[in-house]
Design a protein around this motif. Structure first.
Motif, mmCIF file in Angstrom:
data_model
loop_
_atom_site.group_PDB
_atom_site.id
_atom_site.type_symbol
_atom_site.label_atom_id
_atom_site.label_comp_id
_atom_site.label_asym_id
_atom_site.label_seq_id
_atom_site.Cartn_x
_atom_site.Cartn_y
_atom_site.Cartn_z
ATOM 1 N N THR A 34 76.154 -41.827 -38.986
ATOM 2 C CA THR A 34 76.718 -40.503 -39.276
ATOM 3 C C THR A 34 75.851 -39.392 -38.674
ATOM 4 O O THR A 34 76.350 -38.422 -38.109
ATOM 5 C CB THR A 34 76.835 -40.305 -40.797
ATOM 6 O OG1 THR A 34 77.637 -41.348 -41.354
ATOM 7 C CG2 THR A 34 77.476 -38.960 -41.117
ATOM 8 N N VAL A 35 74.516 -39.546 -38.795
ATOM 9 C CA VAL A 35 73.601 -38.545 -38.236
ATOM 10 C C VAL A 35 73.747 -38.456 -36.733
ATOM 11 O O VAL A 35 73.830 -37.362 -36.154
ATOM 12 C CB VAL A 35 72.141 -38.890 -38.617
ATOM 13 C CG1 VAL A 35 71.165 -37.960 -37.902
ATOM 14 C CG2 VAL A 35 71.940 -38.799 -40.117
ATOM 15 N N LEU A 37 76.318 -39.362 -34.820
ATOM 16 C CA LEU A 37 77.634 -38.846 -34.435
ATOM 17 C C LEU A 37 77.738 -37.340 -34.652
ATOM 18 O O LEU A 37 78.318 -36.619 -33.844
ATOM 19 C CB LEU A 37 78.725 -39.564 -35.225
ATOM 20 C CG LEU A 37 79.002 -41.018 -34.832
ATOM 21 C CD1 LEU A 37 79.993 -41.658 -35.793
ATOM 22 C CD2 LEU A 37 79.547 -41.089 -33.402
ATOM 23 N N SER A 38 77.161 -36.853 -35.744
ATOM 24 C CA SER A 38 77.211 -35.416 -36.009
ATOM 25 C C SER A 38 76.393 -34.637 -34.985
ATOM 26 O O SER A 38 76.747 -33.507 -34.637
ATOM 27 C CB SER A 38 76.682 -35.126 -37.421
ATOM 28 O OG SER A 38 75.335 -35.538 -37.559
ATOM 29 N N GLN A 39 75.321 -35.238 -34.450
ATOM 30 C CA GLN A 39 74.539 -34.566 -33.419
ATOM 31 C C GLN A 39 75.305 -34.495 -32.106
ATOM 32 O O GLN A 39 75.150 -33.539 -31.342
ATOM 33 C CB GLN A 39 73.217 -35.313 -33.191
ATOM 34 C CG GLN A 39 72.225 -35.177 -34.335
ATOM 35 C CD GLN A 39 70.953 -35.964 -34.082
ATOM 36 O OE1 GLN A 39 70.892 -36.795 -33.180
ATOM 37 N NE2 GLN A 39 69.929 -35.713 -34.887
ATOM 38 N N GLY A 41 78.441 -34.085 -31.730
ATOM 39 C CA GLY A 41 79.627 -33.245 -31.812
ATOM 40 C C GLY A 41 80.919 -34.026 -31.969
ATOM 41 O O GLY A 41 82.012 -33.463 -31.829
ATOM 42 N N ALA A 43 83.769 -36.082 -34.068
ATOM 43 C CA ALA A 43 84.307 -36.070 -35.424
ATOM 44 C C ALA A 43 83.863 -37.335 -36.152
ATOM 45 O O ALA A 43 84.117 -38.454 -35.702
ATOM 46 C CB ALA A 43 85.829 -35.994 -35.384
ATOM 47 N N VAL A 44 83.176 -37.130 -37.273
ATOM 48 C CA VAL A 44 82.604 -38.267 -37.993
ATOM 49 C C VAL A 44 83.664 -38.829 -38.932
ATOM 50 O O VAL A 44 83.772 -38.434 -40.095
ATOM 51 C CB VAL A 44 81.342 -37.858 -38.773
ATOM 52 C CG1 VAL A 44 80.695 -39.086 -39.413
ATOM 53 C CG2 VAL A 44 80.358 -37.153 -37.861
ATOM 54 N N THR A 45 84.418 -39.743 -38.415
ATOM 55 C CA THR A 45 85.416 -40.429 -39.234
ATOM 56 C C THR A 45 84.834 -41.750 -39.719
ATOM 57 O O THR A 45 83.886 -42.286 -39.112
ATOM 58 C CB THR A 45 86.689 -40.711 -38.423
ATOM 59 O OG1 THR A 45 86.340 -41.578 -37.331
ATOM 60 C CG2 THR A 45 87.259 -39.413 -37.870
ATOM 61 N N ALA A 49 82.132 -44.087 -37.610
ATOM 62 C CA ALA A 49 80.830 -44.450 -38.169
ATOM 63 C C ALA A 49 80.688 -45.966 -38.267
ATOM 64 O O ALA A 49 79.633 -46.526 -37.950
ATOM 65 C CB ALA A 49 80.655 -43.808 -39.546
ATOM 66 N N GLN A 83 69.177 -42.816 -30.248
ATOM 67 C CA GLN A 83 69.683 -41.507 -29.849
ATOM 68 C C GLN A 83 70.219 -41.498 -28.425
ATOM 69 O O GLN A 83 71.303 -40.980 -28.167
ATOM 70 C CB GLN A 83 68.577 -40.458 -29.978
ATOM 71 C CG GLN A 83 68.001 -40.346 -31.379
ATOM 72 C CD GLN A 83 66.854 -39.382 -31.440
ATOM 73 O OE1 GLN A 83 67.036 -38.163 -31.395
ATOM 74 N NE2 GLN A 83 65.639 -39.899 -31.542
#
Length: 315
Positions: A34-35, A37-39, A41, A43-45, A49, A83
């Protein structure tokens, strides 16, 4: 046999540290997928995830992940960063010399400042310079490194503008700016070690000065300088250097916050970024290298003590 036991206990200690870090990272709240994917940009579905977790191997049982991680480390493979997919070993190899340079500079500063000052204070115990030294050493041990670093940045970089606020320039590009940027973080790291060297030098010299053979040397008519350098220092410096070597490993740990304050791209700042990103392989690789350095220095001190004093081999 004694050396093998020391080496075996050192290897076991490194293994325990890596194991605790592995377990601790997985107990920290937050999902690495989740971290990441959020970095990026994205959409964290739940589906995205779950897919990334599967891709990173985080969907496997903890025991399976642990065995795979330890097996890879034993083979010299530290894995790749979650990353950007970069090699953890290559990233550490690029950053580690910068941190070791700070540690070396801090160690030299602490020895140059603390050793002679402690010796001078011992020869004039109770004087005003001795009292100033004791006060400074107590202060430096009480104030955290990141506070000292922040004050140095505020005074010398922001107000006086004598030095840059932080950053890094390779020595091959500009040697003057390279050392100008490294000077303040190295000095910040040296403060606590200075207090140790000063106090140890002062205390051991005062103790040795009271021994019978020193009194005999004085009674023979030797000059105070000859007594000091030929009889006192030779005995007093051994415990000082042992304590100094043991605390070199602590310097590596103290670099974590110091590098962050001065925006210095060393190994410690790499580990902080990896912790924030839940980058498990990078954190484990950094901790492994730092723990090997720390435990290795302690092992070298044990070996040196055993060589200088055979009684230590039976301890």
């Amino acid at each position: 046999m004694w050396l093998l036991k020391r080496f075996g206990s050192s290897v076991l200690l490194v293994f325990l540290i890596v194991t605790l870090v592995f377990l601790g990272l997985r107990l920290v709240p937050g999902d690495p997928a989740t971290v990441l994917l959020s970095q990026g940009g994205v959409a964290v579905t739940p589906e995205a995830a779950a897919g990334l977790r599967r891709q990173l191997g985080l969907d496997q049982p903890i025991l399976t992940q642990y065995v795979q991680s330890i097996t890879a480390m034993l083979q010299g493979d530290l894995g790749v960063s979650m990353q950007d997919g970069a090699s953890v070993a290559e990233q550490i190899a690029r950053r580690l010399p910068r941190t070791l340079e700070l540690v070396a500079m801090a160690a030299v500063m602490a020895l140059v400042m603390g050793g002679p000052f402690g010796l001078y204070a011992a020869t004039r115990a109770g004087g005003w310079l001795d009292r100033i030294g004791l006060w400074l050493s107590a202060l430096s041990e009480s104030v955290p490194n990141f506070v000292i670093g922040s004050l140095l940045v505020l005074v010398f970089a922001s107000i006086l503008r004598w030095v840059p606020t932080g950053g890094f320039v390779p020595i091959t590009e500009n040697i003057g700016r390279h050392f100008a940027l490294a000077a303040m973080p190295a000095f910040t790291m040296s403060v606590t070690l200075f207090a140790l060297v000063f106090r140890m030098t002062r205390t051991t010299c005062l103790e040795v000065m009271q021994r019978d053979y020193v009194r005999t040397a004085r009674a023979k008519g030797l000059t105070p300088r000859r007594v000091l350098y030929a009889h006192v220092l030779r005995t007093a410096l051994m415990p000082v250097m042992a304590a100094f070597a043991l605390n070199l490993g602590i310097l590596v740990g103290s670099a974590v916050l110091v590098e962050y304050v001065f925006n210095y791209p060393g190994l410690s700042s790499l580990m902080i970024d990896a912790v924030n990103a839940r980058d498990y392989p990078m954190v484990q690789g950094c901790v492994l290298v730092i723990s090997v350095i720390f435990v290795g220095l302690n092992l070298l001190v044990d070996i040196a003590y055993g060589w200088l004093d055979p009684r230590m081999r039976n301890a």
